[in-house]
Design a protein around this motif. Structure first.
Motif, PDB file in Angstrom:
ATOM      1  N   MET A  16       0.605  -1.186   0.034  1.00 42.24           N
ATOM      2  CA  MET A  16       0.059   0.076  -0.047  1.00 42.24           C
ATOM      3  C   MET A  16       0.716   1.056   0.141  1.00 42.24           C
ATOM      4  SD  MET A  16      -2.995   1.271   2.622  1.00 42.24           S
ATOM      5  CE  MET A  16      -1.930   1.937   3.977  1.00 42.24           C
ATOM      6  N   TYR A  17       0.324   2.110  -0.648  1.00 41.97           N
ATOM      7  CA  TYR A  17       1.089   3.444  -0.609  1.00 41.97           C
ATOM      8  C   TYR A  17       0.253   4.421   0.254  1.00 41.97           C
ATOM      9  CZ  TYR A  17       3.729   2.313  -4.936  1.00 41.97           C
ATOM     10  OH  TYR A  17       4.555   1.361  -5.684  1.00 41.97           O
ATOM     11  N   GLU A  18       1.149   5.144   1.012  1.00 43.63           N
ATOM     12  CA  GLU A  18       0.382   6.470   1.990  1.00 43.63           C
ATOM     13  C   GLU A  18       0.893   7.602   1.357  1.00 43.63           C
ATOM     14  OE1 GLU A  18       0.741   8.070   6.231  1.00 43.63           O
ATOM     15  OE2 GLU A  18       0.357   6.039   6.277  1.00 43.63           O
ATOM     16  N   TYR A  19       0.178   8.505   1.080  1.00 42.76           N
ATOM     17  CA  TYR A  19       0.362   9.851   0.633  1.00 42.76           C
ATOM     18  C   TYR A  19       0.012  10.958   1.876  1.00 42.76           C
ATOM     19  CZ  TYR A  19      -0.242   7.374  -3.917  1.00 42.76           C
ATOM     20  OH  TYR A  19      -0.065   6.417  -4.952  1.00 42.76           O
ATOM     21  N   GLY A  20       0.926  11.790   1.839  1.00 41.99           N
ATOM     22  CA  GLY A  20       0.810  12.930   2.859  1.00 41.99           C
ATOM     23  C   GLY A  20       1.869  14.006   2.379  1.00 41.99           C
ATOM     24  N   GLY A  21       1.706  15.070   3.159  1.00 38.67           N
ATOM     25  CA  GLY A  21       2.422  16.329   3.005  1.00 38.67           C
ATOM     26  C   GLY A  21       1.548  17.269   2.639  1.00 38.67           C
ATOM     27  N   PRO A  22       2.151  18.781   2.642  1.00 36.11           N
ATOM     28  CA  PRO A  22       1.114  19.746   2.236  1.00 36.11           C
ATOM     29  C   PRO A  22       0.583  19.795   1.041  1.00 36.11           C
ATOM     30  CG  PRO A  22       3.640  20.415   2.227  1.00 36.11           C
ATOM     31  CD  PRO A  22       3.522  19.120   2.817  1.00 36.11           C
ATOM     32  N   ALA A  23       1.062  19.081  -0.068  1.00 34.47           N
ATOM     33  CA  ALA A  23       0.353  19.192  -1.490  1.00 34.47           C
ATOM     34  C   ALA A  23      -0.445  18.218  -1.452  1.00 34.47           C
ATOM     35  CB  ALA A  23       1.575  18.806  -2.493  1.00 34.47           C
ATOM     36  N   VAL A  24      -0.416  17.117  -0.890  1.00 31.77           N
ATOM     37  CA  VAL A  24      -1.683  15.996  -0.924  1.00 31.77           C
ATOM     38  C   VAL A  24      -2.899  16.551  -0.200  1.00 31.77           C
ATOM     39  CG1 VAL A  24      -2.325  13.842  -0.004  1.00 31.77           C
ATOM     40  CG2 VAL A  24      -0.191  14.323  -1.228  1.00 31.77           C
ATOM     41  N   GLU A  25      -2.222  17.297   1.361  1.00 32.56           N
ATOM     42  CA  GLU A  25      -3.195  17.645   2.106  1.00 32.56           C
ATOM     43  C   GLU A  25      -4.125  18.801   1.632  1.00 32.56           C
ATOM     44  OE1 GLU A  25      -0.973  18.463   5.567  1.00 32.56           O
ATOM     45  OE2 GLU A  25      -0.652  16.530   5.887  1.00 32.56           O
ATOM     46  N   SER A  26      -3.682  19.748   0.900  1.00 32.83           N
ATOM     47  CA  SER A  26      -4.186  20.544  -0.105  1.00 32.83           C
ATOM     48  C   SER A  26      -5.282  20.224  -1.024  1.00 32.83           C
ATOM     49  CB  SER A  26      -3.298  21.743  -0.628  1.00 32.83           C
ATOM     50  OG  SER A  26      -2.506  21.068  -1.777  1.00 32.83           O
ATOM     51  N   LEU A  27      -5.100  18.922  -1.390  1.00 34.85           N
ATOM     52  CA  LEU A  27      -6.128  18.355  -2.539  1.00 34.85           C
ATOM     53  C   LEU A  27      -7.553  18.555  -2.127  1.00 34.85           C
ATOM     54  CD1 LEU A  27      -3.761  15.511  -4.101  1.00 34.85           C
ATOM     55  CD2 LEU A  27      -4.304  17.654  -5.211  1.00 34.85           C
ATOM     56  N   SER A  28      -8.315  18.406  -2.988  1.00 36.11           N
ATOM     57  CA  SER A  28      -9.550  18.130  -2.758  1.00 36.11           C
ATOM     58  C   SER A  28      -9.687  16.694  -2.835  1.00 36.11           C
ATOM     59  CB  SER A  28     -10.633  18.506  -3.991  1.00 36.11           C
ATOM     60  OG  SER A  28     -10.357  18.352  -5.017  1.00 36.11           O
ATOM     61  N   MET A  29     -10.972  16.088  -2.217  1.00 32.42           N
ATOM     62  CA  MET A  29     -11.266  14.737  -2.233  1.00 32.42           C
ATOM     63  C   MET A  29     -11.127  14.121  -3.571  1.00 32.42           C
ATOM     64  SD  MET A  29     -11.542  13.435   0.713  1.00 32.42           S
ATOM     65  CE  MET A  29     -12.339  11.867   0.523  1.00 32.42           C
ATOM     66  N   PRO A  30     -11.857  14.867  -4.686  1.00 36.49           N
ATOM     67  CA  PRO A  30     -11.566  14.166  -6.040  1.00 36.49           C
ATOM     68  C   PRO A  30     -10.073  13.935  -6.367  1.00 36.49           C
ATOM     69  CG  PRO A  30     -13.351  15.628  -6.148  1.00 36.49           C
ATOM     70  CD  PRO A  30     -12.776  15.826  -4.676  1.00 36.49           C
ATOM     71  N   GLY A  31      -9.275  14.869  -6.066  1.00 33.45           N
ATOM     72  CA  GLY A  31      -7.746  14.967  -6.426  1.00 33.45           C
ATOM     73  C   GLY A  31      -7.182  13.920  -5.666  1.00 33.45           C
ATOM     74  N   ARG A  32      -7.612  13.596  -4.348  1.00 36.77           N
ATOM     75  CA  ARG A  32      -7.009  12.602  -3.748  1.00 36.77           C
ATOM     76  C   ARG A  32      -7.458  11.119  -4.318  1.00 36.77           C
ATOM     77  NH1 ARG A  32      -7.643  14.587   2.674  1.00 36.77           N
ATOM     78  NH2 ARG A  32      -6.904  16.643   2.413  1.00 36.77           N
ATOM     79  N   MET A  33      -8.708  11.110  -4.745  1.00 38.20           N
ATOM     80  CA  MET A  33      -9.274   9.897  -5.299  1.00 38.20           C
ATOM     81  C   MET A  33      -8.312   9.497  -6.682  1.00 38.20           C
ATOM     82  SD  MET A  33     -13.203  10.265  -4.871  1.00 38.20           S
ATOM     83  CE  MET A  33     -13.987  10.618  -3.266  1.00 38.20           C
ATOM     84  N   THR A  34      -8.209  10.340  -7.391  1.00 38.81           N
ATOM     85  CA  THR A  34      -7.307  10.150  -8.572  1.00 38.81           C
ATOM     86  C   THR A  34      -5.993   9.811  -8.233  1.00 38.81           C
ATOM     87  OG1 THR A  34      -8.609  11.993  -9.915  1.00 38.81           O
ATOM     88  CG2 THR A  34      -6.525  11.355 -10.752  1.00 38.81           C
ATOM     89  N   LEU A  35      -5.263  10.414  -7.177  1.00 37.59           N
ATOM     90  CA  LEU A  35      -3.870   9.866  -6.891  1.00 37.59           C
ATOM     91  C   LEU A  35      -4.221   8.688  -6.300  1.00 37.59           C
ATOM     92  CD1 LEU A  35      -1.116  11.039  -6.113  1.00 37.59           C
ATOM     93  CD2 LEU A  35      -1.874  11.368  -3.844  1.00 37.59           C
ATOM     94  N   CYS A  36      -4.919   8.081  -5.536  1.00 35.43           N
ATOM     95  CA  CYS A  36      -5.142   6.814  -5.010  1.00 35.43           C
ATOM     96  C   CYS A  36      -5.297   5.710  -6.002  1.00 35.43           C
ATOM     97  CB  CYS A  36      -6.012   6.614  -3.760  1.00 35.43           C
ATOM     98  SG  CYS A  36      -5.550   7.631  -2.337  1.00 35.43           S
ATOM     99  N   ASN A  37      -6.257   6.027  -6.946  1.00 38.71           N
ATOM    100  CA  ASN A  37      -6.726   5.397  -8.093  1.00 38.71           C
ATOM    101  C   ASN A  37      -5.388   4.747  -9.135  1.00 38.71           C
ATOM    102  OD1 ASN A  37      -7.048   5.264 -11.137  1.00 38.71           O
ATOM    103  ND2 ASN A  37      -9.129   4.677 -10.386  1.00 38.71           N
ATOM    104  N   MET A  38      -4.211   5.707  -8.899  1.00 42.66           N
ATOM    105  CA  MET A  38      -3.271   5.486  -9.877  1.00 42.66           C
ATOM    106  C   MET A  38      -2.280   4.676  -9.233  1.00 42.66           C
ATOM    107  SD  MET A  38      -4.208   6.533 -12.780  1.00 42.66           S
ATOM    108  CE  MET A  38      -2.950   6.085 -13.690  1.00 42.66           C
TER     109      MET A  38
END
Length: 275
Positions: A1-23
């Motif tokens: 599993m990949y965990e994403y964090g940091g200010p860039a990720v935390e500034s993303l909307s939920m759709p943006g986070r969903m795209t990131l996790c999808n890939m």
């Protein structure tokens, strides 16, 4: 599993986070994860899932807070990326991993790891790209703004800002396919469908469409498609000779109105001449 964090990720909307996790699967992970925070909770409230049960929401929130990764959490590996240094990125080949910044040169196969060279050579032959040349300026025939990954409401809003006051370039077919019926209805309430219609796009019902060549939404021959979808394998969009260039929704909009791969940062949100 990949965990994403940091200010860039935390500034993303939920759709943006969903795209990131999808890939994440493209990197070999089975899942992607972002710690829950206020953005998560606000999104859950907006979905109306807990509209009539504030007590249940409070209980669930307590649990979600308990599964957040601690400050002292240890990981098998940590990769740090400077998000400010990443320019708009597009694919040059036939996998989502074949990417470069829009102004960066397509890599020469001999400069890649030995295991990747043969695939890169075949991909470049299929796509008709030249090592050492940037993707900026590469002509497109189709602009597909769709898929469940990159056609959510914030995506459509961002693309509409680029399209407003402009028109799809001559010879380019533009399609907008919202990621869900709910997204389509919300976009229409905001008038986004009118912006795309006025710009020469087809406004379609929600569905997979050209993300994987569903129904008649397919490439013909060796057409080049600027796509906001998430996969670009050979034949994915319905033609064995078709060529897919993955990019963000804003970049698809920019390619549609210019007729070529374009750095969206070079386009003002709305041209003054169209006001």
């Amino acid at each position: 599993m990949y965990e994403y964090g940091g200010p860039a990720v935390e500034s993303l909307s939920m759709p943006g986070r969903m795209t990131l996790c999808n890939m994440s699967i493209e990197g070999g992970a089975r899942a992607g994860y972002v710690n829950p925070d206020e953005t998560t909770y606000d999104w859950l409230r907006d979905t109306d899932a807990f509209e009539d049960d504030a007590e249940q929401f409070a209980e669930r929130r307590q649990y979600w807070e308990s599964i957040r990764s601690g400050e002292d959490a240890t990981y098998d590996d940590v990769v740090t990326i400077d998000a400010d240094a990443i320019e708009p990125t597009v694919t040059w080949g036939t996998t989502p991993g074949h990417t470069v910044g829009v102004s960066e040169p397509v890599p020469a196969p001999e400069d890649l790891p030995p295991a990747d060279r043969a695939v890169a050579e075949r991909a470049q032959e299929h796509m008709g790209v030249e090592p050492g040349e940037p993707m900026a300026g590469f002509p497109v025939d189709v602009a597909f703004l769709g898929s469940c990954t990159n056609a959510r409401l914030p995506d459509l809003r961002a693309a509409a800002e680029i399209v407003e006051g402009r028109e799809v370039a001559d010879g380019v077919r533009g399609l907008v396919v919202p990621g869900s019926q709910r997204v389509k209805a919300a976009a229409e309430r905001e008038g986004l469908d009118a912006v795309f219609h006025d710009g020469g796009f087809e406004w379609r019902d929600a569905g997979c469409s050209m993300c994987l060549g569903m129904n008649d939404d397919q490439l013909e021959g060796d057409e080049v498609c600027a796509a906001s979808s998430n996969r670009n394998f050979v034949g994915r969009q319905g033609s064995a000779d078709g060529r897919t260039i993955l990019m963000s929704p804003e970049m698809v909009a920019a390619a549609a109105v210019t007729g070529e791969v374009t750095d969206v940062r070079n386009l003002a949100a709305t041209p003054e001449v169209a006001r």
